[in-house]
Write a protein that holds these residues in place. Structure first.
Motif, short mmCIF file in Angstrom:
data_model
loop_
_atom_site.label_atom_id
_atom_site.label_comp_id
_atom_site.label_asym_id
_atom_site.label_seq_id
_atom_site.Cartn_x
_atom_site.Cartn_y
_atom_site.Cartn_z
N VAL A 166 0.98 -0.83 0.17
CA VAL A 166 0.11 -0.49 0.34
C VAL A 166 1.02 1.28 -0.44
N ILE A 167 1.85 1.01 1.00
CA ILE A 167 3.17 2.26 0.77
C ILE A 167 3.78 2.63 -0.46
N GLY A 168 3.69 1.75 -1.32
CA GLY A 168 4.73 1.36 -2.42
C GLY A 168 3.26 2.13 -3.96
N VAL A 169 2.29 1.81 -3.60
CA VAL A 169 1.23 1.50 -4.74
C VAL A 169 0.69 3.07 -4.18
N GLY A 170 0.79 3.56 -3.64
CA GLY A 170 -0.19 4.53 -2.95
C GLY A 170 1.38 6.07 -2.95
N ALA A 171 2.23 5.15 -2.65
CA ALA A 171 3.12 6.86 -3.42
C ALA A 171 4.04 7.06 -4.62
N LEU A 269 -4.87 0.70 -5.66
CA LEU A 269 -5.21 1.72 -4.65
C LEU A 269 -6.03 1.12 -3.33
N LEU A 270 -7.28 1.13 -3.44
CA LEU A 270 -8.17 1.25 -2.99
C LEU A 270 -8.13 -0.34 -2.29
N TYR A 275 -7.15 -4.88 1.41
CA TYR A 275 -6.02 -6.19 2.12
C TYR A 275 -5.37 -5.70 2.56
N THR A 276 -5.18 -4.67 2.50
CA THR A 276 -3.51 -4.31 4.09
C THR A 276 -3.96 -4.27 4.99
N ILE A 277 -4.96 -3.49 5.33
CA ILE A 277 -5.07 -3.51 6.92
C ILE A 277 -6.19 -4.99 7.64
N PHE A 278 -6.66 -5.46 6.02
CA PHE A 278 -6.33 -7.15 7.06
C PHE A 278 -5.72 -7.52 7.41
N VAL A 279 -4.24 -7.89 6.51
CA VAL A 279 -3.08 -8.63 6.40
C VAL A 279 -2.38 -7.95 7.96
N VAL A 280 -2.55 -6.54 8.36
CA VAL A 280 -1.71 -6.59 9.42
C VAL A 280 -2.71 -6.62 10.99
N ALA A 328 -10.90 -8.08 1.93
CA ALA A 328 -10.79 -8.15 3.39
C ALA A 328 -10.57 -9.98 3.13
N LEU A 329 -11.06 -10.63 2.95
CA LEU A 329 -11.25 -12.23 2.86
C LEU A 329 -9.88 -12.67 2.84
N MET A 330 -8.71 -12.25 1.16
CA MET A 330 -7.54 -12.23 1.29
C MET A 330 -6.83 -11.84 2.30
N GLY A 331 -7.19 -11.15 2.70
CA GLY A 331 -6.29 -10.71 3.34
C GLY A 331 -6.33 -10.75 5.17
N VAL A 332 -7.25 -11.46 5.45
CA VAL A 332 -7.60 -12.14 6.79
C VAL A 332 -6.48 -12.92 6.75
N GLY A 333 -6.65 -14.04 5.45
CA GLY A 333 -6.10 -15.66 5.54
C GLY A 333 -4.84 -15.62 5.27
#
Length: 423
Positions: A166-171, A269-270, A275-280, A328-333
């Motif tokens: 997210v930081i890379g793509v966001g930048a 990016l969204l 994905y990032t929020i749920f992975v973290v 979101a599910l992919m991030g959790v898993g």
């Protein structure tokens, strides 16, 4: 027993992995697809060809990385730092610095490449550099951390992976960077932060008994260990499933959901943020849980099954809203799978003198899965002229990865079995 490390160690370690993931996954998610799409699909009617070329380049880079990672780990196991300056002392540091600087150079070359063949050649160099640096940093977990901090280290790597995307793509997106500027930005980061972290983290020399054991042992014995091998197979297959579900998101938005290019970039990016929020969250929660309970195998298997559900929901109802839920599910898993799975892998390392090589193999199993996924996904998209088969296979492979992981016994089970059998 190894002494616990402090917050400074974990902070520097996390920063190193944040940058490693940024330089590997930002090009995979955004820069390479944009670069290749502009080189191959300018006329607008060859987008499938662009997907195939992108997948092939990433896949070849992964195949080269699968050799470079374990090889660098094995060489670092055998590195004698006696002839190096003091700041290069230890077994892992020189490889971490070399991999970081090599990655930076190849990122610059990738940015200037103006044909797909040149892009592919430069990206192979990036893959090698990332594999070498990753092997060196991963080996520090087994070298320096006690068992009850390995989940935390896995959480640092897993959450850094998500945050790095997210930081890379966001930048790149929010700063309006061109493809070349994006590569140059990443090259500076890995050169400064990667090499700097390698210098800051401690790297004690290997014990004499470990060096003596290296001189006379079977180099393939770790791969013949039943539990270690099942764990590796599950890690590889589940990571392919994850890559199928995430690595072609930009093409899915452009050609699966028929979004305009500017809208697709913003929506990518969204998706990455969700994905990032749920992975973290999943990485931190699962890492703490596994350290406190000592349970590794079952949480890893459950996480793979959650990842599988994400592919099912997108395949059944491919809309942007459902894709958000799937992300979101992919991030959790994946967050839980990568975090607890790495701690599980570290617990299962069969031989102390091969920690660098074996963790290089563990690392490559994940990285290779992430890079084979786009190549396989490109073939699946080309085969049906759409994306439904891509997400269906993401679910199937995630389930298979979880089942293979289930075949590996956890550390406590192995200990009880050995006692009963008299070993």
């Amino acid at each position: 027993m190894r002494a616990r490390v402090g917050r400074t160690w974990m902070t520097v370690f996390t920063l190193a992995w944040l940058v490693i993931w940024m330089v590997q996954l930002t090009p995979l998610q955004l820069l390479l697809p944009l670069q290749l799409d502009s080189q191959v699909s300018d006329d607008g009617d060859r987008w499938v060809h662009g997907v195939v070329v992108s997948g092939l380049i990433l896949g070849v880079g992964g195949l080269v990385g699968v050799i470079a990672g374990p090889l660098a780990g094995a060489l670092s196991d055998r590195t004698d730092s006696a002839g190096f300056p003091g700041w290069l002392g230890g077994r892992r540091r020189v490889w971490a610095i070399g991999g970081s600087l090599g990655t930076a150079v190849c990122l610059i070359l990738t940015g200037f490449a103006h044909r797909p063949l040149l892009v592919g050649a430069a990206w192979i160099g990036v893959s090698v550099g990332v594999a070498v640096a990753s092997a060196a940093f991963t080996a520090l977990i087994a070298d320096q951390l006690p068992a009850d901090q390995r989940g935390a280290a896995g959480a640092a790597i897993g959450s850094s992976q998500a945050a790095g995307i997210v930081i890379g793509v966001g930048a790149v997106v929010t700063l309006g960077l061109t493809v070349l500027a994006g590569y140059l930005f990443l090259a500076v980061l890995i050169a400064v932060v990667g090499a700097g972290a390698a210098c800051l983290l401690p790297d004690p020399p290997d014990p004499r008994e470990t060096r003596a054991a290296l001189r006379e042992h079977d180099p393939w014995r770790s791969l013949r260990d039943r539990d270690f091998s099942w764990m590796l197979a599950g890690r590889l297959i589940a990571n392919i499933g994850n890559a199928l579900g995430t690595s072609l998101f930009l093409f899915f938005l452009l050609y699966g959901l028929d979004q305009e290019k500017s809208a697709a970039e913003d929506n990518l990016l969204l998706l990455v943020v969700v994905y990032t929020i749920f992975v973290v969250i999943a990485s931190i929660v699962s890492g703490v849980y596994s350290d406190r309970t000592g349970r590794r195998r079952i949480p890893t298997v459950v996480a793979a099954m959650v990842q599988a559900v994400s592919g099912v929901v997108i395949c059944v109802h491919p809309t942007f809203a459902v894709t958000m839920a799937g992300a979101a599910l992919m991030g959790v898993g994946y967050g839980a799978f990568s975090t607890v799975g790495l701690a599980f892998a570290t617990d299962l390392l069969p031989h102390e003198e091969d920690h660098g090589r074996d963790l290089g193999i563990v690392n490559v199993a994940a990285a290779l899965g992430q890079l084979i996924g786009p190549m396989l996904g490109a073939g699946l998209v080309a085969a049906v002229g759409g994306f439904w088969l891509l997400f269906a296979m993401a679910a199937v492979l995630s389930v298979i990865g979880g089942l293979l992981t289930m075949l590996a016994r956890d550390k406590s089970t192995i200990a009880v079995t050995d006692v009963v059998s008299g070993r």
